[in-house]
Design a protein around this motif. Sequence first.
Motif, PDB file in Angstrom:
ATOM      1  N   ALA A  41       1.121  -1.080  -0.055  1.00 52.54           N
ATOM      2  CA  ALA A  41      -0.073  -0.021   0.068  1.00 52.54           C
ATOM      3  C   ALA A  41       0.364   1.422   0.108  1.00 52.54           C
ATOM      4  O   ALA A  41       1.968   1.376   0.676  1.00 52.54           O
ATOM      5  N   GLY A  42       0.497   2.129  -0.879  1.00 54.01           N
ATOM      6  CA  GLY A  42       0.921   3.249  -0.583  1.00 54.01           C
ATOM      7  C   GLY A  42       2.140   3.501  -2.274  1.00 54.01           C
ATOM      8  O   GLY A  42       2.892   4.751  -2.832  1.00 54.01           O
ATOM      9  N   ASP A  43       2.896   2.144  -2.934  1.00 56.31           N
ATOM     10  CA  ASP A  43       3.701   2.109  -4.360  1.00 56.31           C
ATOM     11  C   ASP A  43       3.150   2.666  -5.501  1.00 56.31           C
ATOM     12  O   ASP A  43       1.907   3.135  -5.167  1.00 56.31           O
ATOM     13  N   ILE A  44       3.314   3.642  -5.587  1.00 59.93           N
ATOM     14  CA  ILE A  44       3.262   3.576  -7.552  1.00 59.93           C
ATOM     15  C   ILE A  44       4.296   2.978  -8.563  1.00 59.93           C
ATOM     16  O   ILE A  44       5.453   3.528  -8.586  1.00 59.93           O
ATOM     17  N   LEU A  45       3.396   2.157  -9.338  1.00 58.29           N
ATOM     18  CA  LEU A  45       3.680   2.053 -10.433  1.00 58.29           C
ATOM     19  C   LEU A  45       4.250   2.793 -11.760  1.00 58.29           C
ATOM     20  O   LEU A  45       3.113   3.158 -11.897  1.00 58.29           O
ATOM     21  N   TYR A  46       4.958   2.405 -12.895  1.00 61.93           N
ATOM     22  CA  TYR A  46       5.377   3.184 -13.311  1.00 61.93           C
ATOM     23  C   TYR A  46       5.733   2.097 -14.368  1.00 61.93           C
ATOM     24  O   TYR A  46       6.667   1.844 -14.948  1.00 61.93           O
ATOM     25  N   THR A  47       4.150   1.923 -16.183  1.00 61.29           N
ATOM     26  CA  THR A  47       5.090   1.087 -17.363  1.00 61.29           C
ATOM     27  C   THR A  47       4.958   2.144 -18.033  1.00 61.29           C
ATOM     28  O   THR A  47       3.997   2.863 -18.591  1.00 61.29           O
TER      29      THR A  47
END
Length: 133
Positions: free
Chosen positions: A70-76
């Motif tokens: 929770a709280g993580d942001i992923l970029y693809t």
Amino acid sequence: MTLIRASDRQKLTVANRPEHCPASAAGKFVIRADGTARFDRHYHEFAEFWFVAEGRGTVLIGDIAHQVEAGDILYTAPGLEHDVLDVAEELHLFYLSAELPPGASPHHLHKTPEAAVKHLVPVRDQQQGDDRA
């Protein structure tokens, strides 16, 4: 301003987005931690962000497995495959897709026919330690 109630399974799409909105899609999805969740390894012709609202699991981006919580942001980046490899606690994720380039598909794309088949997402033993990415 347009309100999208993603928690009620509403989604932002190209068809309902406000004028001048650069996002092509947004919404919420859940990966259950009961051994029944399925996901496909896919890519897009546009960039995508995932925000982890709840839970823990492992997400593959390219060839790197990331332990997420929770709280993580992923970029693809466009063209980069991504997948959910496992879940330790039910994952609640919000996604935001960048604007579609001209002629791009808004759908999941697959590099092989095997990648298009939704696989079971295993439940990781909660006692197993996480190696933070």
